[in-house]
Design an enzyme around this catalytic site. Structure first.
Site, PDB file in Angstrom:
ATOM      1  N   GLY A  13      45.706  26.370  -6.376  1.00  0.00           N
ATOM      2  CA  GLY A  13      45.030  25.969  -7.610  1.00  0.00           C
ATOM      3  C   GLY A  13      43.871  25.026  -7.358  1.00  0.00           C
ATOM      4  N   SER A  40      50.880  23.700  -5.684  1.00  0.00           N
ATOM      5  CA  SER A  40      51.817  22.624  -5.387  1.00  0.00           C
ATOM      6  C   SER A  40      51.119  21.276  -5.486  1.00  0.00           C
ATOM      7  CB  SER A  40      52.367  22.814  -3.973  1.00  0.00           C
ATOM      8  OG  SER A  40      53.033  21.653  -3.587  1.00  0.00           O
ATOM      9  N   LYS A  79      20.453  20.492 -10.460  1.00  0.00           N
ATOM     10  CA  LYS A  79      20.039  20.499  -9.051  1.00  0.00           C
ATOM     11  C   LYS A  79      18.896  21.494  -8.869  1.00  0.00           C
ATOM     12  CE  LYS A  79      21.659  21.801  -4.462  1.00  0.00           C
ATOM     13  NZ  LYS A  79      22.766  22.253  -3.615  1.00  0.00           N
ATOM     14  N   THR A 348      27.029  26.824   0.095  1.00  0.00           N
ATOM     15  CA  THR A 348      27.285  28.259  -0.057  1.00  0.00           C
ATOM     16  C   THR A 348      28.757  28.600  -0.332  1.00  0.00           C
ATOM     17  OG1 THR A 348      27.272  28.254   2.356  1.00  0.00           O
ATOM     18  CG2 THR A 348      25.360  29.202   1.267  1.00  0.00           C
TER      19      THR A 348
HETATM   20  C1  LIG Z   1      33.548  18.652   3.809  1.00  0.00           C
HETATM   21  C2  LIG Z   1      33.402  19.742   2.795  1.00  0.00           C
HETATM   22  C3  LIG Z   1      32.360  19.698   1.881  1.00  0.00           C
HETATM   23  C4  LIG Z   1      32.200  20.741   0.956  1.00  0.00           C
HETATM   24  N1  LIG Z   1      31.136  20.727   0.092  1.00  0.00           N
HETATM   25  C5  LIG Z   1      30.895  21.795  -0.673  1.00  0.00           C
HETATM   26  C6  LIG Z   1      29.769  21.869  -1.513  1.00  0.00           C
HETATM   27  O1  LIG Z   1      29.004  20.924  -1.632  1.00  0.00           O
HETATM   28  N2  LIG Z   1      29.566  22.997  -2.222  1.00  0.00           N
HETATM   29  C7  LIG Z   1      30.402  24.064  -2.138  1.00  0.00           C
HETATM   30  O2  LIG Z   1      30.128  25.101  -2.745  1.00  0.00           O
HETATM   31  N3  LIG Z   1      31.517  23.991  -1.406  1.00  0.00           N
HETATM   32  C8  LIG Z   1      31.767  22.903  -0.663  1.00  0.00           C
HETATM   33  N4  LIG Z   1      32.890  22.865   0.106  1.00  0.00           N
HETATM   34  C9  LIG Z   1      33.850  23.942   0.027  1.00  0.00           C
HETATM   35  C10 LIG Z   1      34.696  23.758  -1.210  1.00  0.00           C
HETATM   36  O3  LIG Z   1      35.324  22.494  -1.193  1.00  0.00           O
HETATM   37  C11 LIG Z   1      35.743  24.842  -1.287  1.00  0.00           C
HETATM   38  O4  LIG Z   1      35.137  26.080  -1.113  1.00  0.00           O
HETATM   39  C12 LIG Z   1      36.431  24.832  -2.602  1.00  0.00           C
HETATM   40  O5  LIG Z   1      36.909  23.562  -2.911  1.00  0.00           O
HETATM   41  C13 LIG Z   1      37.557  25.820  -2.641  1.00  0.00           C
HETATM   42  O6  LIG Z   1      38.669  25.354  -1.957  1.00  0.00           O
HETATM   43  P1  LIG Z   1      39.979  26.221  -2.072  1.00  0.00           P
HETATM   44  O7  LIG Z   1      40.336  26.347  -3.507  1.00  0.00           O
HETATM   45  O8  LIG Z   1      39.783  27.460  -1.286  1.00  0.00           O
HETATM   46  O9  LIG Z   1      41.059  25.363  -1.285  1.00  0.00           O
HETATM   47  P2  LIG Z   1      41.771  23.980  -1.642  1.00  0.00           P
HETATM   48  O10 LIG Z   1      40.931  23.092  -2.465  1.00  0.00           O
HETATM   49  O11 LIG Z   1      42.272  23.457  -0.335  1.00  0.00           O
HETATM   50  O12 LIG Z   1      43.012  24.392  -2.532  1.00  0.00           O
HETATM   51  C14 LIG Z   1      44.179  24.943  -1.962  1.00  0.00           C
HETATM   52  C15 LIG Z   1      45.248  25.087  -3.010  1.00  0.00           C
HETATM   53  O13 LIG Z   1      46.352  25.769  -2.449  1.00  0.00           O
HETATM   54  C16 LIG Z   1      47.534  25.083  -2.776  1.00  0.00           C
HETATM   55  N5  LIG Z   1      48.524  25.323  -1.727  1.00  0.00           N
HETATM   56  C17 LIG Z   1      48.344  25.265  -0.394  1.00  0.00           C
HETATM   57  N6  LIG Z   1      49.516  25.537   0.247  1.00  0.00           N
HETATM   58  C18 LIG Z   1      50.421  25.783  -0.715  1.00  0.00           C
HETATM   59  C19 LIG Z   1      51.806  26.103  -0.702  1.00  0.00           C
HETATM   60  N7  LIG Z   1      52.492  26.213   0.429  1.00  0.00           N
HETATM   61  N8  LIG Z   1      52.423  26.303  -1.888  1.00  0.00           N
HETATM   62  C20 LIG Z   1      51.750  26.182  -3.065  1.00  0.00           C
HETATM   63  N9  LIG Z   1      50.456  25.871  -3.132  1.00  0.00           N
HETATM   64  C21 LIG Z   1      49.798  25.661  -1.973  1.00  0.00           C
HETATM   65  C22 LIG Z   1      47.138  23.620  -2.897  1.00  0.00           C
HETATM   66  O14 LIG Z   1      48.056  22.881  -3.672  1.00  0.00           O
HETATM   67  C23 LIG Z   1      45.779  23.773  -3.578  1.00  0.00           C
HETATM   68  O15 LIG Z   1      45.983  23.902  -4.962  1.00  0.00           O
HETATM   69  C24 LIG Z   1      33.097  21.815   0.971  1.00  0.00           C
HETATM   70  C25 LIG Z   1      34.181  21.827   1.861  1.00  0.00           C
HETATM   71  C26 LIG Z   1      34.327  20.807   2.772  1.00  0.00           C
HETATM   72  C27 LIG Z   1      35.476  20.846   3.731  1.00  0.00           C
END
Ligand SMILES: Cc1cc2nc3c(=O)[nH]c(=O)nc-3n(C[C@H](O)[C@H](O)[C@H](O)COP(=O)(O)OP(=O)(O)OC[C@H]3O[C@@H](n4cnc5c(N)ncnc54)[C@H](O)[C@@H]3O)c2cc1C
Length: 509
Positions: A13, A40, A79, A348
């Site tokens: 999420g 979670s 932006k 990106t």
């Molecule tokens: C340093 C950094 C800077 C960034 N800056 C930018 C930016 O400026 N612009 C941009 O477009 N993107 C940026 N990003 C990328 C961006 O943060 C991510 O693409 C975006 O937040 C999506 O993350 P996600 O949802 O894939 O993963 P996450 O945010 O890690 O979410 C993972 C989810 O999975 C759940 N989960 C994991 N394991 C389990 C489990 N076993 N059981 C139940 N739930 C679980 C967690 O609870 C969480 O809800 C950046 C990333 C980093 C690392």
């Protein structure tokens, strides 16, 4: 027989999970398909995706999200580009602004006319012919106009926003439209012995959840795509060496501190530091490669370079740049960080999330999961990741910096063939090679190539159909029109306050 998919489970999420859920409510038949999202509270989201590119507006528009409401709920600012400091060399700065340089004349790109004048000794920077660049310089903003004859129509805008609030906003949006959220940690899964498909996941509570389609939005850990399906990862750290970041939020120094309409990316000794201005605070972070600088030094550098008061402690994030060998494997699609991560320099990631979602919806499978559709999706997503990767590499490779081992290695690294070709072609005759379907098109490549000091030896010979004096007049007219129009625009904070009409921005009234 009805082969439609009737049960989907999204694991995760974060931004990716809730963007996916929201888009599914818009495009899938809710009467025949149940959508469940499991997340979670024990596992934090990354929560730092705060800078975007103009494509985010396409995603929000497709969902029918109201821009003012969205901006108010996520503390968003506008932006117009990214300012790169110290990238080409120490002390140097340029902006990759989201807009065109002048207008083509007789089908020849404007920059060729600029090159002609340059070869005749005119040193006016190309930035002065780019409306959003000048708007960034002067800290101004307005929405583009529809009139194609106006210089105020030739640019695009994106947002800086609070990524955690964006995910929360989309959660509310999705739940209102029928997505069922389950709080719980996924601890196990079962695979179908014959097809190898994921059959179910098991939560810590013991609950077993079955589905036909699983979307892995579990972040870097790739819970389903990697831990369950062992899909494999293409590591691109030979091209994009940064592997860590410290992130922090910072208060504005005082009520009068301007809110610039651009992200700042300042190159440092072994990486770079971002500064992302939101309505109520900035997001700051130091992206670095820990082979060249220690964690302690990187965290200290971040704190030395922030401008206001730190709101909390720096948070360390570790990553390996690259992408999953297949972002769609069997009945599991990995979207977001579980699918891959390049690095945040050109914002990106959220774009790659929305692209993955919209492409997936356009080749939505039935329960047979035909290989042809999966292969096509994977081919297209690989192209998208590679396009973004090559654009990012350009910033590191095309540098004259030789002051640290990090920059020496970046300057001397081998680069992908496609990028080498683009640079060679541009150097030889100022021609930008790109496909219309690509994310980064001519003005994007021009901004970064020229900004990084990659300059053509020749301009398009068709330019010589126009005499030097006429070229001078054309450029001067373009420059002065842009300047005049931009000077008449409100400063960004004022434009934000008027647009969002919010108490949030009362300090700027
Ligand atoms: C340093 C950094 C800077 C960034 N800056 C930018 C930016 O400026 N612009 C941009 O477009 N993107 C940026 N990003 C990328 C961006 O943060 C991510 O693409 C975006 O937040 C999506 O993350 P996600 O949802 O894939 O993963 P996450 O945010 O890690 O979410 C993972 C989810 O999975 C759940 N989960 C994991 N394991 C389990 C489990 N076993 N059981 C139940 N739930 C679980 C967690 O609870 C969480 O809800 C950046 C990333 C980093 C690392």
């Amino acid at each position: 027989m009805d082969r439609r998919i009737s049960k989907i489970v999204i694991v995760g999420g974060g931004t990716a999970g809730w963007m996916t859920a929201a888009a599914f409510t818009r495009y899938l038949d809710r009467a025949s398909c149940e959508i469940r999202l499991v997340e979670s509270d024990q596992i934090m989201t990354v929560g730092v995706g705060e800078a975007t590119i103009p494509a985010i507006r396409v995603f929000n528009d497709r969902l029918g999200i109201d821009e003012i409401e969205f901006m108010r709920k996520t503390n968003a600012s506008f932006k117009l580009g990214i300012q790169f400091e110290n990238w080409a060399q120490q002390g140097d700065a340029y902006i990759h602004a989201f807009g065109y340089y002048g207008q083509p004349v007789n089908d020849v790109g404007f920059h060729h006319y600029w090159l002609k004048l340059r070869q005749h000794g005119d040193q006016t920077p190309i930035n002065e012919y780019n409306m959003p660049h000048v708007a960034c310089d002067l800290g101004r903003f307005r929405h583009p106009v529809d009139d194609p004859a106006s210089v105020l129509s030739r640019y695009f805008y994106a947002f800086h926003f609070d990524a955690t609030l964006y995910a929360q906003y989309l959660r509310g949006w999705s739940e209102q439209r029928g997505v069922r959220r389950t709080e719980g940690k996924v601890v196990d899964f079962t695979l179908d012995g014959e097809s190898g498909h994921i059959r179910s996941i098991r939560l810590e509570s013991g609950e077993q959840i079955e589905a036909e389609l699983f979307i892995d939005c579990s972040g870097f850990r790739g819970l389903l795509i990697e831990q369950a399906l062992k899909t494999g990862y293409q590591d691109w750290s030979q091209y994009l060496p940064c592997n860590s970041a410290f992130a922090i939020s910072t208060a504005y120094r005082d009520e009068q501190t301007p809110i610039p309409p651009f992200t700042r990316a300042r190159a440092l000794q072994a990486g770079w530091q971002w500064r992302i201005p939101l309505q109520n605070r900035t997001g700051d972070g130091h992206v670095f490669c820990d082979r060249y600088i220690s964690h302690d030094e990187a965290a200290a550098t971040l704190l030395e370079n922030i401008e206001g008061r730190a709101l909390g402690e720096p948070r360390l994030l570790r990553f390996t740049t690259g992408m999953r060998k297949k972002t769609w494997n069997r009945n599991c699609v990995s979207i977001g960080l579980s699918g891959g991560f390049l690095e945040p320099l050109e914002s990106t990631s959220i774009y790659l999330i929305q692209t993955a979602i919209l492409k997936f919806i356009s080749c939505f499978p039935d329960r047979d999961f035909g290989a042809a559709g999966i292969d096509e999706y994977n081919r297209q997503m690989t192209d998208k990741y590679e396009e973004a990767r090559d654009f990012l590499i350009l910033h590191y490779h095309a540098t004259r910096r030789d002051d640290t081992p990090f920059w020496n290695d970046c300057r001397n690294m081998e680069i992908p063939e496609e990028l080498a070709h683009r640079m060679k072609l541009f150097r030889a005759r100022g021609f930008v090679s790109f496909k219309e379907s690509e994310l980064f098109v001519e003005h994007n490549w021009l901004a970064v190539m020229i900004g990084q000091g990659v300059l053509p030896q020749r301009y398009d010979p068709r330019v010589d159909a126009m005499g030097l004096e006429q070229v001078q007049q054309l450029l001067e007219q373009t420059r002065s029109t842009i300047r005049r129009e931009v000077e008449a625009l409100p400063v960004h904070a004022r434009a934000l306050a008027d647009y969002c009409k919010g108490e949030l921005l009362s300090r700027h009234r």
